[in-house]
Motif scaffolding. Sequence first.
Motif, PDB file in Angstrom:
ATOM      1  N   CYS A  17      -8.798   2.170  -0.276  1.00 45.26           N
ATOM      2  CA  CYS A  17      -8.137   3.312  -0.903  1.00 45.26           C
ATOM      3  C   CYS A  17      -6.621   3.145  -0.881  1.00 45.26           C
ATOM      4  O   CYS A  17      -6.056   2.600   0.067  1.00 45.26           O
ATOM      5  N   ARG A  18      -5.989   3.649  -1.903  1.00 42.29           N
ATOM      6  CA  ARG A  18      -4.548   3.750  -1.891  1.00 42.29           C
ATOM      7  C   ARG A  18      -4.137   4.891  -0.967  1.00 42.29           C
ATOM      8  O   ARG A  18      -4.924   5.797  -0.706  1.00 42.29           O
ATOM      9  N   PRO A  19      -2.916   4.886  -0.464  1.00 40.74           N
ATOM     10  CA  PRO A  19      -2.471   5.996   0.390  1.00 40.74           C
ATOM     11  C   PRO A  19      -2.668   7.339  -0.307  1.00 40.74           C
ATOM     12  O   PRO A  19      -2.430   7.471  -1.510  1.00 40.74           O
ATOM     13  N   ALA A  20      -3.124   8.313   0.449  1.00 39.19           N
ATOM     14  CA  ALA A  20      -3.419   9.625  -0.123  1.00 39.19           C
ATOM     15  C   ALA A  20      -2.142  10.359  -0.498  1.00 39.19           C
ATOM     16  O   ALA A  20      -1.118  10.255   0.184  1.00 39.19           O
ATOM     17  N   GLU A  21      -2.215  11.094  -1.594  1.00 40.12           N
ATOM     18  CA  GLU A  21      -1.140  12.006  -1.987  1.00 40.12           C
ATOM     19  C   GLU A  21      -1.682  13.425  -1.820  1.00 40.12           C
ATOM     20  O   GLU A  21      -2.423  13.929  -2.660  1.00 40.12           O
ATOM     21  N   THR A  48     -14.488  12.700  -6.503  1.00 36.68           N
ATOM     22  CA  THR A  48     -15.882  12.657  -6.942  1.00 36.68           C
ATOM     23  C   THR A  48     -16.802  13.151  -5.831  1.00 36.68           C
ATOM     24  O   THR A  48     -17.827  13.779  -6.102  1.00 36.68           O
ATOM     25  N   ALA A  49     -16.439  12.884  -4.575  1.00 38.07           N
ATOM     26  CA  ALA A  49     -17.268  13.289  -3.434  1.00 38.07           C
ATOM     27  C   ALA A  49     -16.398  13.821  -2.312  1.00 38.07           C
ATOM     28  O   ALA A  49     -15.291  13.320  -2.075  1.00 38.07           O
ATOM     29  N   ILE A  50     -16.921  14.837  -1.638  1.00 34.70           N
ATOM     30  CA  ILE A  50     -16.300  15.381  -0.433  1.00 34.70           C
ATOM     31  C   ILE A  50     -17.304  15.247   0.700  1.00 34.70           C
ATOM     32  O   ILE A  50     -18.475  15.604   0.552  1.00 34.70           O
ATOM     33  N   LEU A  82     -13.407  15.488   5.369  1.00 31.03           N
ATOM     34  CA  LEU A  82     -12.822  16.612   6.106  1.00 31.03           C
ATOM     35  C   LEU A  82     -13.314  16.567   7.546  1.00 31.03           C
ATOM     36  O   LEU A  82     -14.524  16.440   7.793  1.00 31.03           O
ATOM     37  N   GLU A  83     -12.397  16.684   8.495  1.00 24.36           N
ATOM     38  CA  GLU A  83     -12.737  16.654   9.920  1.00 24.36           C
ATOM     39  C   GLU A  83     -12.062  17.833  10.608  1.00 24.36           C
ATOM     40  O   GLU A  83     -10.848  18.019  10.496  1.00 24.36           O
ATOM     41  N   LEU A 115      -9.419   5.024   4.362  1.00 25.33           N
ATOM     42  CA  LEU A 115     -10.198   6.175   3.891  1.00 25.33           C
ATOM     43  C   LEU A 115      -9.373   7.445   3.972  1.00 25.33           C
ATOM     44  O   LEU A 115      -8.595   7.646   4.909  1.00 25.33           O
ATOM     45  N   HIS A 116      -9.537   8.316   3.003  1.00 22.53           N
ATOM     46  CA  HIS A 116      -8.804   9.575   2.966  1.00 22.53           C
ATOM     47  C   HIS A 116      -9.494  10.602   3.865  1.00 22.53           C
ATOM     48  O   HIS A 116     -10.602  11.053   3.561  1.00 22.53           O
TER      49      HIS A 116
END
Length: 583
Positions: free
Chosen positions: A151-155, A163-165, A190-191, A248-249
Amino acid sequence: MSGVETFSVPSSAEAISSAWLTALISDLSSPSFNLERSFTHGSYWRDLLAFSPDFRTVCALPKIQHFFSVPVALARPSRFRLLPGVRHRWIGPTKTFIQGIIQFHTVIAQCTGVFTLSQSEDSSWKVWSFVTMMDQLSGVVDRFGAHTPLCRPAEWKTIMRYTAIIVGAGQCGLSVAARLENLGISTLVLERSGAIGDGWRSRYESLETNTPRAYNHLPFVTFPEGCKYIPCRDIADYLENYQRILGLHVLTLARISATSYDTSSSTWTLSISISGQASITVTARHLIGATGIGTMGGALPFMPSIPGKSSFLGSVVHSSEYRSSSYFGAQKVVVVGAGCSAHDIAQDMANHGSQTVIVQRSPTAVASRQTIDCLLTGYVGQDIPPTEIADRLYVALPLSALQNSQYDTMKIHAYIDQDLRENLSRNGYLLPGPEDNFLHRLFVRRGGFYIDRGCVKLITSGEITVKSGHEISHFSPSGLVFDDGSQVVADLVIFATGYSKTTIKQVAESLFGPQVADAVHDLEGWDSDCELAGVWRPTGHDGLWFAEGDLFAARFYSQFLALQIMAREMGLLSPDQKTYIPY
């Protein structure tokens, strides 16, 4: 359908396997779809997405032929080849199988099949169990290796689209995220805790895996070298590093404040509150709960209601609160429960000077770690195969075979750790009979067993006492009183009694609300095929999935969950989602 391609120098097992594969190809291509040359009347065929877009296990030849005739005709399997490494596998002192792996293609995917052959009464070798699984969708290229991190760094924005959570950044959540990103499917995890791995850090300090290191890698990133059995804090550190390596984001300290699903657009909308930050809104087509439904999880610690608790002058805790004997010092300790956590905690307390009693209310199946190693591979005295091969061999036994007592389980039960069990029995320890054996409890029931890390020696030496076969009547000021009138004195009582509200329907309600939970199937764990209901597979609610289990399950089944989501994103399923549509 094409012929058979074999590798390496033929052996008797390879020659038998090659002949069986020739028979299988002939049977699959026969106009009547008659499998009598390659299957026995009592065979099992388990399919993990190769022919059906779900998990199915079918037993008995007439049912197998009825179920698979149409899916096989649609899939048009071809390009079969027998992989090297066919071996004899021994189960118990006398039972032997021939086991190996084939590869083949369907019109939409590359697939693998694990065959387990047994000798029939007429001396011919036919399949006793056959497990087919999708490996890769045709035309879909893995990104790992070419794109690391994935993954690219999250913005981070107040409104985001994925697409998925995934809810939960434990081993299952991170594995699914890695598998999805490897297929090019954007994923947010999400954690709710402050750091990845806190689910392992919060457990008792002596916790470690009961399976060897090679069985606990997550996808794409192996564990660093070290001890054979991995301590919980090393697992926590590995999970943190796993996220960093793959990029991973993951949002930590994130809590879901609202969830809705739009059926017209097949879209989830989640409102996320983050400690100390503005709330964000995230939309996605797929929502995956990975908070720990069974192993490593549970909505509420279960503490049985026992009269007189307020009169007890000592301390009472649940095993979820236990960290180490160093927090308590040497005391008179009673551990209520006889699963893995109970034995580990009792061992930790006894090793540090506590007078320890285990309260065993019902029989517990026990096996050594050495036996578990053997059961995972079946290769006594031989090299353990690589993880990707061992994974497939591990699932070669359909769970319904154990459920239906078709695996010669009584003989296997007598074979497993006989000396260990006899020593325990002499010390008052309750063990189940052959009709309720260790294999059934480990794979099907997933409870009521203990894998020995040293507690058995403490029990048989008298350093830990077992109080078995009696229910607790009530607390007294000095300890516990049982239904036979006997008493056990205690300063500390630890309840290792598990968790409640752990079905996927209950977890769905706690995470996403009652409206979402109403659509979720609730089949009490297993469906009629003895497949885990609603986990790693459709749940009954469109776009809603669940992932749970140990490190092996996270690594192995995450691939199939990602493939199911990818197949839907590619439009490969029929409107009723029961068959594939070739593209």
